[in-house]
Design a protein around this motif. Structure first.
Motif, PDB file in Angstrom:
ATOM      1  N   GLN A 278      76.886  11.235 -49.500  1.00  0.00           N
ATOM      2  CA  GLN A 278      76.967  12.603 -48.976  1.00  0.00           C
ATOM      3  C   GLN A 278      76.169  12.755 -47.676  1.00  0.00           C
ATOM      4  OE1 GLN A 278      75.672  11.764 -51.902  1.00  0.00           O
ATOM      5  NE2 GLN A 278      73.643  12.648 -52.148  1.00  0.00           N
ATOM      6  N   ASP A 279      75.208  11.851 -47.450  1.00  0.00           N
ATOM      7  CA  ASP A 279      74.405  11.923 -46.238  1.00  0.00           C
ATOM      8  C   ASP A 279      75.125  11.366 -45.012  1.00  0.00           C
ATOM      9  OD1 ASP A 279      72.303  12.958 -47.769  1.00  0.00           O
ATOM     10  OD2 ASP A 279      71.529  10.956 -48.210  1.00  0.00           O
TER      11      ASP A 279
ATOM     12  N   LYS B  57      85.674  16.704 -50.488  1.00  0.00           N
ATOM     13  CA  LYS B  57      84.238  16.467 -50.633  1.00  0.00           C
ATOM     14  C   LYS B  57      83.724  16.914 -51.994  1.00  0.00           C
ATOM     15  CE  LYS B  57      81.383  17.132 -47.246  1.00  0.00           C
ATOM     16  NZ  LYS B  57      80.685  17.711 -46.103  1.00  0.00           N
ATOM     17  N   LYS B  58      84.236  18.051 -52.466  1.00  0.00           N
ATOM     18  CA  LYS B  58      83.804  18.564 -53.758  1.00  0.00           C
ATOM     19  C   LYS B  58      84.116  17.563 -54.869  1.00  0.00           C
ATOM     20  CE  LYS B  58      84.548  22.919 -53.990  1.00  0.00           C
ATOM     21  NZ  LYS B  58      85.285  24.185 -54.127  1.00  0.00           N
TER      22      LYS B  58
ATOM     23  N   LEU C 106      82.095  14.052 -54.233  1.00  0.00           N
ATOM     24  CA  LEU C 106      80.654  14.076 -54.405  1.00  0.00           C
ATOM     25  C   LEU C 106      80.196  14.634 -55.750  1.00  0.00           C
ATOM     26  CD1 LEU C 106      79.747  15.226 -50.793  1.00  0.00           C
ATOM     27  CD2 LEU C 106      79.825  12.896 -51.716  1.00  0.00           C
ATOM     28  N   ASN C 107      81.040  15.422 -56.404  1.00  0.00           N
ATOM     29  CA  ASN C 107      80.622  16.012 -57.682  1.00  0.00           C
ATOM     30  C   ASN C 107      81.450  15.487 -58.839  1.00  0.00           C
ATOM     31  OD1 ASN C 107      78.821  17.638 -56.213  1.00  0.00           O
ATOM     32  ND2 ASN C 107      80.442  19.100 -55.812  1.00  0.00           N
TER      33      ASN C 107
END
Length: 147
Positions: free
Chosen positions: A3-4, A141-142, A145-146
């Motif tokens: 995520q970075d 992304k949701k 990353l989750n």
């Protein structure tokens, strides 16, 4: 970690690719644009597949394009592309590729951390399927990353 380094402008959804070489070019563009990698790095990724076969297809419908740091990696970076029409790399077990990541790693530590994350993704076929179907970067992304 992922995520970075995965920026919104490094996510390409539903790309049109003619073949695997074209797909590597497409997924590389955001990293070339911000000078994370050079065009030489892209050529090295393509040459590696030509030399060693479709080893970058690391899981069902999933590829990770990368080359050696000295081939033109300027800094740590990651891009990803989903494709409208899946692309064959010649990996009978895991083709066709629906999602490709492009990794620019300047050291083995960052390379290994990202690989660890992608191994988890490989083992989650449902998540991979969802990523392939999303139409917005926010949703991508949701899910990524989750999950």
């Amino acid at each position: 970690m992922i995520q970075d380094i995965l920026e919104d402008e490094h996510i390409i959804l539903q790309a049109d690719a003619n073949d695997w070489q074209d797909l590597i070019q497409i997924v590389s563009q955001p990293l070339i644009k911000d000078e994370t990698i050079t065009q030489q790095y892209v050529q090295a990724m393509i040459q590696s597949v030509n030399d060693f076969g479709p080893y970058i297809v690391i899981g069902k419908h999933l590829a990770l394009a990368h080359a050696r740091p000295e081939d033109g990696a300027n800094k740590l970076g990651l891009s990803v592309a989903t494709v409208k029409d899946p692309v064959r790399f010649g990996n009978t077990e895991n083709d066709p590729v629906k999602i490709i990541f492009c990794l620019s790693a300047i050291d083995s530590f960052s390379h290994l951390n990202i690989m660890k994350y992608l191994v988890q993704l490989i083992n989650d076929e449902e998540k991979t399927k969802q990523l392939d179907e999303v139409t917005t970067i926010e949703d991508f992304k949701k899910i990524l990353l989750n999950g």
